[in-house]
Design a protein around this motif. Structure first.
Motif, mmCIF file in Angstrom:
data_model
loop_
_atom_site.group_PDB
_atom_site.id
_atom_site.type_symbol
_atom_site.label_atom_id
_atom_site.label_comp_id
_atom_site.label_asym_id
_atom_site.label_seq_id
_atom_site.Cartn_x
_atom_site.Cartn_y
_atom_site.Cartn_z
ATOM 1 N N GLN A 155 40.850 3.415 -0.952
ATOM 2 C CA GLN A 155 40.446 4.765 -0.606
ATOM 3 C C GLN A 155 39.953 4.783 0.837
ATOM 4 O O GLN A 155 39.073 4.024 1.213
ATOM 5 N N VAL A 156 40.525 5.676 1.623
ATOM 6 C CA VAL A 156 40.113 5.805 3.020
ATOM 7 C C VAL A 156 38.806 6.583 3.088
ATOM 8 O O VAL A 156 38.660 7.624 2.441
ATOM 9 N N ARG A 157 37.889 6.076 3.866
ATOM 10 C CA ARG A 157 36.612 6.758 4.068
ATOM 11 C C ARG A 157 36.387 6.957 5.549
ATOM 12 O O ARG A 157 36.724 6.101 6.361
ATOM 13 N N LEU A 158 35.805 8.103 5.870
ATOM 14 C CA LEU A 158 35.513 8.451 7.246
ATOM 15 C C LEU A 158 34.034 8.772 7.376
ATOM 16 O O LEU A 158 33.494 9.540 6.581
ATOM 17 N N MET A 159 33.387 8.173 8.354
ATOM 18 C CA MET A 159 31.976 8.435 8.591
ATOM 19 C C MET A 159 31.801 8.964 10.008
ATOM 20 O O MET A 159 32.067 8.254 10.974
ATOM 21 N N GLU A 160 31.375 10.210 10.082
ATOM 22 C CA GLU A 160 31.200 10.875 11.365
ATOM 23 C C GLU A 160 29.750 10.794 11.816
ATOM 24 O O GLU A 160 28.830 10.816 10.999
ATOM 25 N N SER A 161 29.561 10.716 13.124
ATOM 26 C CA SER A 161 28.213 10.683 13.671
ATOM 27 C C SER A 161 28.212 11.273 15.069
ATOM 28 O O SER A 161 29.275 11.415 15.681
ATOM 29 N N GLY A 162 27.021 11.604 15.535
ATOM 30 C CA GLY A 162 26.867 12.028 16.921
ATOM 31 C C GLY A 162 26.692 13.510 17.155
ATOM 32 O O GLY A 162 26.481 13.930 18.293
ATOM 33 N N GLY A 163 26.779 14.299 16.128
ATOM 34 C CA GLY A 163 26.598 15.733 16.322
ATOM 35 C C GLY A 163 25.151 16.084 16.573
ATOM 36 O O GLY A 163 24.280 15.222 16.627
ATOM 37 N N GLY A 164 24.891 17.365 16.738
ATOM 38 C CA GLY A 164 23.524 17.804 16.932
ATOM 39 C C GLY A 164 23.431 19.016 17.811
ATOM 40 O O GLY A 164 24.393 19.773 17.965
ATOM 41 N N LEU A 165 22.267 19.183 18.394
ATOM 42 C CA LEU A 165 21.965 20.337 19.235
ATOM 43 C C LEU A 165 21.942 19.917 20.694
ATOM 44 O O LEU A 165 21.331 18.901 21.051
ATOM 45 N N VAL A 166 22.606 20.705 21.523
ATOM 46 C CA VAL A 166 22.651 20.403 22.954
ATOM 47 C C VAL A 166 22.642 21.713 23.718
ATOM 48 O O VAL A 166 23.135 22.735 23.217
ATOM 49 N N GLN A 167 22.092 21.689 24.903
ATOM 50 C CA GLN A 167 22.103 22.888 25.736
ATOM 51 C C GLN A 167 23.464 23.067 26.386
ATOM 52 O O GLN A 167 24.188 22.089 26.629
ATOM 53 N N ALA A 168 23.769 24.295 26.674
ATOM 54 C CA ALA A 168 25.021 24.587 27.368
ATOM 55 C C ALA A 168 25.084 23.797 28.665
ATOM 56 O O ALA A 168 24.091 23.694 29.390
ATOM 57 N N GLY A 169 26.245 23.244 28.925
ATOM 58 C CA GLY A 169 26.432 22.405 30.093
ATOM 59 C C GLY A 169 26.201 20.927 29.836
ATOM 60 O O GLY A 169 26.542 20.086 30.671
ATOM 61 N N GLY A 170 25.636 20.636 28.677
ATOM 62 C CA GLY A 170 25.363 19.250 28.323
ATOM 63 C C GLY A 170 26.550 18.556 27.697
ATOM 64 O O GLY A 170 27.667 19.100 27.642
ATOM 65 N N SER A 171 26.295 17.346 27.223
ATOM 66 C CA SER A 171 27.353 16.516 26.649
ATOM 67 C C SER A 171 26.937 15.974 25.291
ATOM 68 O O SER A 171 25.747 15.795 25.013
ATOM 69 N N LEU A 172 27.925 15.732 24.483
ATOM 70 C CA LEU A 172 27.749 15.043 23.201
ATOM 71 C C LEU A 172 28.930 14.116 22.999
ATOM 72 O O LEU A 172 30.034 14.403 23.481
ATOM 73 N N ARG A 173 28.689 13.068 22.254
ATOM 74 C CA ARG A 173 29.770 12.160 21.909
ATOM 75 C C ARG A 173 29.811 12.024 20.400
ATOM 76 O O ARG A 173 28.834 11.596 19.776
ATOM 77 N N LEU A 174 30.925 12.394 19.828
ATOM 78 C CA LEU A 174 31.135 12.245 18.393
ATOM 79 C C LEU A 174 31.883 10.952 18.129
ATOM 80 O O LEU A 174 32.754 10.553 18.912
ATOM 81 N N SER A 175 31.529 10.328 17.024
ATOM 82 C CA SER A 175 32.213 9.108 16.639
ATOM 83 C C SER A 175 32.596 9.180 15.169
ATOM 84 O O SER A 175 31.882 9.761 14.357
ATOM 85 N N CYS A 176 33.735 8.607 14.851
ATOM 86 C CA CYS A 176 34.209 8.578 13.473
ATOM 87 C C CYS A 176 34.678 7.162 13.180
ATOM 88 O O CYS A 176 35.539 6.635 13.886
ATOM 89 N N ALA A 177 34.095 6.575 12.157
ATOM 90 C CA ALA A 177 34.486 5.236 11.734
ATOM 91 C C ALA A 177 35.299 5.337 10.462
ATOM 92 O O ALA A 177 34.855 5.939 9.478
#
Length: 119
Positions: free
Chosen positions: A1-23
């Motif tokens: 069974q394939v499993r996906l675990m996402e991380s890195g989301g959240g709250l950020v101000q406009a103009g900022g950056s986020l990095r999402l990761s999926c394992a």
């Protein structure tokens, strides 16, 4: 069974950056494609970016230049670097993979991760 675990989301101000990761785990045939989709409130789920086993990429035209997708085949991870975030980038982001590397392939989805861009 394939499993996906996402991380890195959240709250950020406009103009900022986020990095999402999926394992990803569980595929014995590799991952043909790994990518990110998003669902903005009131809209249908849309593709953000996809990266294939050969390293080629596809991006939503409107997001080119701000978002960058990458994958680590050794770790079976796919990342989405999001820069210059805008209020309209707020939504739920989903990791999607297609397995195996040969036909026929089956898609698997992550549970989704919230990204909220504030003013």
């Amino acid at each position: 069974q394939v499993r996906l675990m996402e991380s890195g989301g959240g709250l950020v101000q406009a103009g900022g950056s986020l990095r999402l990761s999926c394992a990803a785990s569980g595929s014995i045939g590799g991952y043909y494609s790994m990518g990110w989709y998003r669902q903005i409130p009131g809209k249908q789920r849309e593709v953000v970016a996809t990266i294939f086993a050969d390293g080629s990429t596809n991006y939503a035209e409107s997001l080119k230049g701000r978002f960058t997708i990458s994958r680590d085949n050794a770790k079976n991870t796919v990342d989405l670097q999001m820069n210059s975030l805008k209020l309209e980038d707020t939504g739920v982001y989903y990791c999607k993979v297609e397995v195996p590397t040969w036909l026929p392939r089956v898609p698997y989805w992550g549970q989704g991760i919230q990204v909220t861009v504030s003013s």
